[in-house]
Design an enzyme around this catalytic site. Structure first.
Site, mmCIF file in Angstrom:
data_model
loop_
_atom_site.group_PDB
_atom_site.id
_atom_site.type_symbol
_atom_site.label_atom_id
_atom_site.label_comp_id
_atom_site.label_asym_id
_atom_site.label_seq_id
_atom_site.Cartn_x
_atom_site.Cartn_y
_atom_site.Cartn_z
ATOM 1 N N ASP A 144 0.802 -1.225 0.000
ATOM 2 C CA ASP A 144 0.000 0.000 0.000
ATOM 3 C C ASP A 144 0.836 1.278 0.000
ATOM 4 O OD1 ASP A 144 -2.545 -1.100 -0.200
ATOM 5 O OD2 ASP A 144 -2.828 -1.273 1.954
ATOM 6 N N GLY B 212 0.399 8.560 2.215
ATOM 7 C CA GLY B 212 0.062 9.976 2.351
ATOM 8 C C GLY B 212 -0.956 10.425 1.321
ATOM 9 N N GLY C 229 -8.176 2.156 -0.024
ATOM 10 C CA GLY C 229 -9.209 1.384 -0.697
ATOM 11 C C GLY C 229 -10.275 0.981 0.286
ATOM 12 N N ASN C 230 -10.504 -0.318 0.371
ATOM 13 C CA ASN C 230 -11.564 -0.781 1.265
ATOM 14 C C ASN C 230 -11.173 -0.693 2.733
ATOM 15 O OD1 ASN C 230 -9.766 -2.806 0.231
ATOM 16 N ND2 ASN C 230 -10.932 -4.331 1.374
ATOM 17 N N TYR C 231 -9.884 -0.897 3.044
ATOM 18 C CA TYR C 231 -9.440 -0.894 4.439
ATOM 19 C C TYR C 231 -9.104 0.506 4.929
ATOM 20 C CZ TYR C 231 -9.332 -5.669 6.016
ATOM 21 O OH TYR C 231 -9.702 -6.901 6.462
ATOM 22 N N ASP C 232 -9.328 0.712 6.234
ATOM 23 C CA ASP C 232 -8.898 1.940 6.891
ATOM 24 C C ASP C 232 -7.873 1.580 7.966
ATOM 25 O OD1 ASP C 232 -11.649 2.313 5.783
ATOM 26 O OD2 ASP C 232 -11.358 4.364 6.499
ATOM 27 N N TYR C 233 -6.744 2.262 7.938
ATOM 28 C CA TYR C 233 -5.706 2.079 8.948
ATOM 29 C C TYR C 233 -5.617 3.339 9.803
ATOM 30 C CZ TYR C 233 -4.126 -1.746 5.949
ATOM 31 O OH TYR C 233 -4.058 -2.896 5.202
ATOM 32 N N HIS D 230 -2.181 -8.609 7.083
ATOM 33 C CA HIS D 230 -1.737 -7.211 7.082
ATOM 34 C C HIS D 230 -0.372 -7.164 7.758
ATOM 35 C CE1 HIS D 230 -5.839 -5.613 6.207
ATOM 36 N NE2 HIS D 230 -6.229 -6.646 6.924
#
Lengths: 722, 722
Positions: B354, B361, B441-445, B502
């Site tokens: 990613d 950023g 994308g679909n995931y949030d960190y 992950h």
């Protein structure tokens, strides 16, 4: 506890009157303060509406005492009470009671009493009638095996008062230039180390170690009179052994204090934590309701907090009907094992079983509002039986509070993929914490049960407090010969903080959506890609194993392939056909004991070699090292039970989880240790059909409260108001 | 960023104009919105007072662009900017600058630019003059190895606009009964899977996968058009491959949405988090000061947040003088590796990097005040270079807030051992959090750096967002043949959430009390008790090993004997003679990659087999999978570097820590996933002479603020005010 009876109970103020000290208890001069519990007026009124799991009320404790003392079954005197706790109600009956909205059936209320009289340990089962606050002994047995019951506070007070009258000790203190008025002693269990003489094992003895207190510091653990050991026979209450083996300088007081005076002071609690519109939770007696959670908060003098009948009201998708689904029938700390790693004469036996030897509930002190628990917290008192059987009040022993506004996020997503709009949805996290702090001598354990709107129960142990240190001649690391093992870290002049472990073992009787459960290990398994034409060479998949027996379910979290561990209900499935389950997820602190299997402390706490064990539910299997922990030999504990290899598939099972820390001290841990936390999460895993936060299964408490117009009920309200 | 220049920079409103989508980017119809950055007025004034580590200002980005386009070294056109970031200043010069209170010496300011032109990847070093906002190219090289630079947002927008004009795709959509207006596509890197034809490797291609959007749900990932793959040559911006392999029902929209509308709504943020008397922290430009901490918060389009020069003002015991002691020279997320575990045609290559492929950023969206970050938080904007080199504003990209009132306890102790007094001292915990959220994308960190008054830096990754799901014909688990590996969990009808990992890898250039450090492993070692006459048979002690080379410092956290891991400064010792150090303590999420060593994705991210690595500082070693991550082959990354086995003892060393999660999805994770957190703590270990909380080394911020009469400075204030 029923608020009305509490109000008529004559509690002690200040709380100091009930002070006690588990491992390292210098209570010299506290003898005059020995707790004298006031008799509860029998006019306190009926307690008929108590929940079957409520701790005994002062009236009930008084009745239990009277019944035991009146019983012809144990005529010997003096008789001392070492444990008075709830004898577990019949599980099916209790579940039926809970399912009928806490009404209908009458659940018999019985006490288990462990008393010492005539040099023997007696077990009495006492039937208690809530209606009349009367009680009667219904069975009696004498314990014939190894080990002794939990030490009372009173006998510890008596023991630490002995040394100043023991001439050899007076001489040792004088030789070190210490004023006897500045000396405090503490009680240390002797453990069990085999031995050829069986008579030695039958004496109920403890060791005393002493420290220099005085006005200069509140941290007397930092100033040991190293090398001096006294042995006390508790039944005779006499010194039966004495040794002054070696002399080291007493470490200086300077730099050992931890109080605020003269320092910068703690952070202001601030306005945070205040609930803008009252609490989002309700407490009726000992029943707590919050969001979709409902559970009972009990208290036991050995275990401390006991969480029972935790269940979730699930806004089921089909038909929209909400049904109550059980998760945790009962959870509590079964034992806290703290072995030190110095084989020296004064240290080798320091292998504490804080619950079984001292009692976690006995050593829980009043929580500080706004500091131990944030503003807006509710507090529960506790009552336990003193050595004479009379009730003793434990004020503000448990707090319940909402954790919100800390910046935690329950879930979120930002979606930038749509033309002309940016979607950001964020759900701040709110949870409910049930907290007790056990100050087991020098160490403080902050023990949290955190209930989440996601359906998780997060269990956290936070370690803080003072180190147990050893006197030494060294004042700088360079003085220690490379060939010498100091068994700890030189944290200050003449002061070694000794290596040790903490093992906090939880008894978790999970009833995931019902009583019959199985333990599943979903192992991450590397697989070769032979089945497709793609160039990927490998991937992992899940190898599902259902534990047939107890052996299958013994897990070393630090060995073997990674795996998800679940407790599932094979009889309940989601809409998609997945078995309803809860995962247990380690959250740091996964240490296991590394002592030799044949070492005596290891045999007494053999269960600490595997962090996860599963046993079939058995009413008698509550205490990991066995009921009689003091001087226990390991012949009747969790290690033995789970070695029987009973079937655990599709049974009523209990999960045992041990939170473990190997503690190598560092200088930052002195004189008081910044908190170290670890624990585990019980997280729904195909228990719900989907994220319960999103779809109203767990409406956020603030919203709920507003929508339903609920006002937070006062704590300990009358049960008729529930 | 300097507030004055920002005010004259024409930023885009709404923020959507800069929307972008990393992995799975259905940006059809966003083409008309493609970002057009406004030219910064050159009248914005000098930026001479910027910190050498500040991200480039809009004026500087504009000057860099002009210098590159004016340079004769890269004449080919079109030229696209893929990365513009700070070329690391010379480390000794920067340390000297920081030690001189951020003044005196002039640190040259240089940009590293990676651009594509003429089918090649160009690296340009650009000298930037803050005084005149002018820039000039000082070196140029063409990348000859494997791999390509980070994808620009603009080329992803262009690629996802292609499918509706591709007749075979139109036919596939029609055959499935889907309206083309409801179709969104997203860009997926192809990875690297060997292959015989070297020319294939030199094409910069991506795959497109498409989803059904429409008005029914904001969760289009939940509705894949499974089985259809398009291949796009990015340099030609043309579809060069197409396959409609298999048809599955498109999962229904019902039950996939996650927005509040119609639901119960999130919890009220409440009054909590509000600071009663202003913030306890100060932000001057990008320098943050709080309690005894001082650090620089930077921004990089690939790494996101960059923490630099974190140091502590230590109230040293000797003489009471406070001195600034370095801890962390630089820390940032180097890579986020997310491999999926399905070998099927449409899934085998989903092995995302990613940071390297998309840029963390670039994919950080505006934080929601009061939800993503509590009330009282301060926000920092960011600027990066668009594909055309022009500055793009990223509003509210990083927040800084105090975490207080959550019920956490920094330390406490209750002392009951003294006659006639009960001492209870509790220090509520307050910490400072620096947060960025990357919606890759679909995931949030949710990526947190938490600074504590105990001297710890706690790093936490919280995973939430949407699952990446696969279409299937199954609507119930019982339909799946036992012999078939579904490679995931059936979370809804026709919807399998695919197994994946992950791995978030941190670059931590620790400078513990100075630059020269060593890596120490303190292993818990069981020892037989042969040295004493006591009956204890065993104990553990500490076997100290100092890593000589990189091999010694490769640690699998889930294997071998338990150990404390430290970075120490052999040249600095405490008063007691212990080496000054910091521990790294895992806090859950310790998974390592389990793919076969020879598998292609594993070769590209070979570093993920060990969670801890140590390398000697090398300016060029920043990005764990190498600089050119897209289609990389693993020939120039952390796995290769740390395999060189260089000396790491008493050197300037970098610690690499990988936070890892094996994710077996459960139904609760659908349609949006409750947060799962993990990370690690950097905790002082014999760095201080004693608990720094207690003795004023870190006076609590609230008190400090009051005592010093500080008012929180506005964020992004003029640097002359610092």
């Amino acid at each position: 506890m029923d608020g009305r009876s509490a109000s008529s109970f004559h509690s002690f103020q200040p709380r100091l009157a009930t002070s006690r000290w588990p491992a390292r208890m210098p209570l010299l001069a506290m003898l005059p303060l020995i707790l004298v519990a006031a008799l509860l007026s029998f006019a306190a009124g009926p307690v008929a509406c108590a929940h079957p799991l409520d701790p005994f009320s002062p009236a009930e404790l008084t009745a239990i005492r009277a019944a035991v003392l009146a019983s012809p079954l144990v005529p010997a005197r003096p008789l001392t009470f070492h444990y008075v706790g709830l004898d577990d109600p019949d599980k099916p009956a209790l579940i039926s009671y809970a399912n009928n909205n806490n009404a209908s059936a009458i659940i018999p209320r019985r006490a288990l009493v462990i008393a010492r009289a005539g040099g023997e340990s007696h077990e009495l089962l006492v039937s208690v009638s809530g209606f009349s606050s009367s009680a009667s002994v219904i069975s009696h047995a004498v314990h014939r095996g190894a080990g002794f019951p939990t030490l009372t506070l009173e006998e510890q007070f008596a023991a630490v008062a002995l040394p100043p009258r023991h001439p050899p000790f007076v001489e040792s203190v004088r030789a070190r230039g210490v004023d006897m008025d500045d000396v405090l002693c503490a009680v240390f269990p002797v453990g069990w180390f085999g031995g050829d003489d069986p008579s030695v094992r039958q004496r109920r003895v403890v060791k005393l170690l002493c420290f220099v207190a005085g006005a200069d510091t509140a941290n007397f653990y930092a100033r040991p009179i190293e090398g001096v050991t006294l042995v006390v026979d508790l039944d005779r209450m006499a010194i039966v052994g004495y040794r002054d083996r070696v002399e080291y300088p007493v470490p200086k007081a300077e730099g050992t204090d931890y109080r605020w005076a003269g320092h910068v002071g703690p952070p202001a609690p601030g306005a945070v934590g205040q609930q803008p519109e009252g609490r989002g939770f309700r407490i009726d007696g000992h029943l707590v309701r919050w969001a979709d959670w409902e559970f009972h908060v009990g208290f036991d003098m050995r275990a401390g907090t006991v969480i029972s009948l935790a269940s979730i009201h699930d806004a089921a998708l089909q038909g929209g009907t909400r049904r109550r689904r059980p998760v945790l029938y009962r959870g509590f700390v079964s034992e806290v094992f703290v072995p030190y790693m110095d084989p020296a004469e004064e240290w080798y036996y320091r292998t504490f079983l804080d619950a079984g030897e001292y009692g976690l509930g006995l050593w829980a002190f009043p929580l500080q509002p706004g500091a131990d628990c944030p503003h807006g917290a509710a507090y529960l008192d506790g009552y336990y039986a003193g050595q004479d059987g009379m009730p003793v009040q434990n004020k503000n022993m448990i707090c319940v509070f909402e954790r919100r506004g800390a910046g935690d996020v329950a879930w979120r997503h930002t979606e930038a993929g749509f033309p002309n709009r940016l979607i950001t949805e964020v759900w701040p996290d709110v949870s409910l914490v049930v907290r007790m702090v056990v100050s087991a001598g020098n160490y403080d354990y902050i023990l949290d049960w955190e209930f989440k709107t996601s359906g998780s129960i997060k269990v956290t142990v936070s370690l803080t407090g003072l180190l147990e240190v050893k006197g030494t001649g060294y004042t700088h690391k360079d003085q220690i010969p490379p060939s010498e093992d100091a068994h700890g870290t030189l944290v200050a002049e003449n002061t070694i903080a000794v290596y040790h472990d903490h093992f906090v073992t939880y008894h978790l009787d999970l009833d995931v959506d019902g009583t019959r459960n199985s333990f599943v290990k979903n192992t991450i398994t590397t697989t070769k890609n032979n089945g497709t034409t793609t160039p990927r060479k490998s991937y992992w998949t899940v190898r599902r194993e259902v534990a047939e027996t107890e052996t299958d379910a013994q897990i070393d979290l630090n060995a073997g392939a990674p795996a998800d561990l679940l407790v599932v209900n094979p009889g309940k499935r989601t809409r998609m056909g997945n078995e309803a389950g809860y995962r247990v997820i380690p959250d740091g602190a996964t240490a296991a004991s590394v002592m030799a299997d044949d070492d005596f402390p290891q045999r007494r706490a053999s269960y600490c070699k595997k962090q996860v064990r599963v046993t079939p539910y058995n009413k008698s299997e509550k205490w990991a090292p066995g009921v009689y922990a003091d001087q226990s030999t390991g012949d009747d504990g969790l290690g033995v039970w789970s070695g029987r290899d009973r079937s655990v598939r599709d049974e009523d099972i209990v999960l045992w989880y041990t939170v473990g820390v190997h503690h190598i001290p560092y200088q930052e841990d002195f004189p008081v240790m910044p908190t170290v936390s670890g624990g585990f999460e019980l997280r729904p895993a195909n228990f719900f059909d989907r994220n319960p936060l999103l779809l109203g299964a767990s409406p956020p408490p603030a919203t709920t409260s507003r929508r339903r117009g609920q006002q937070a009920a006062p704590v300990n309200c009358s049960c008729t108001g529930g």
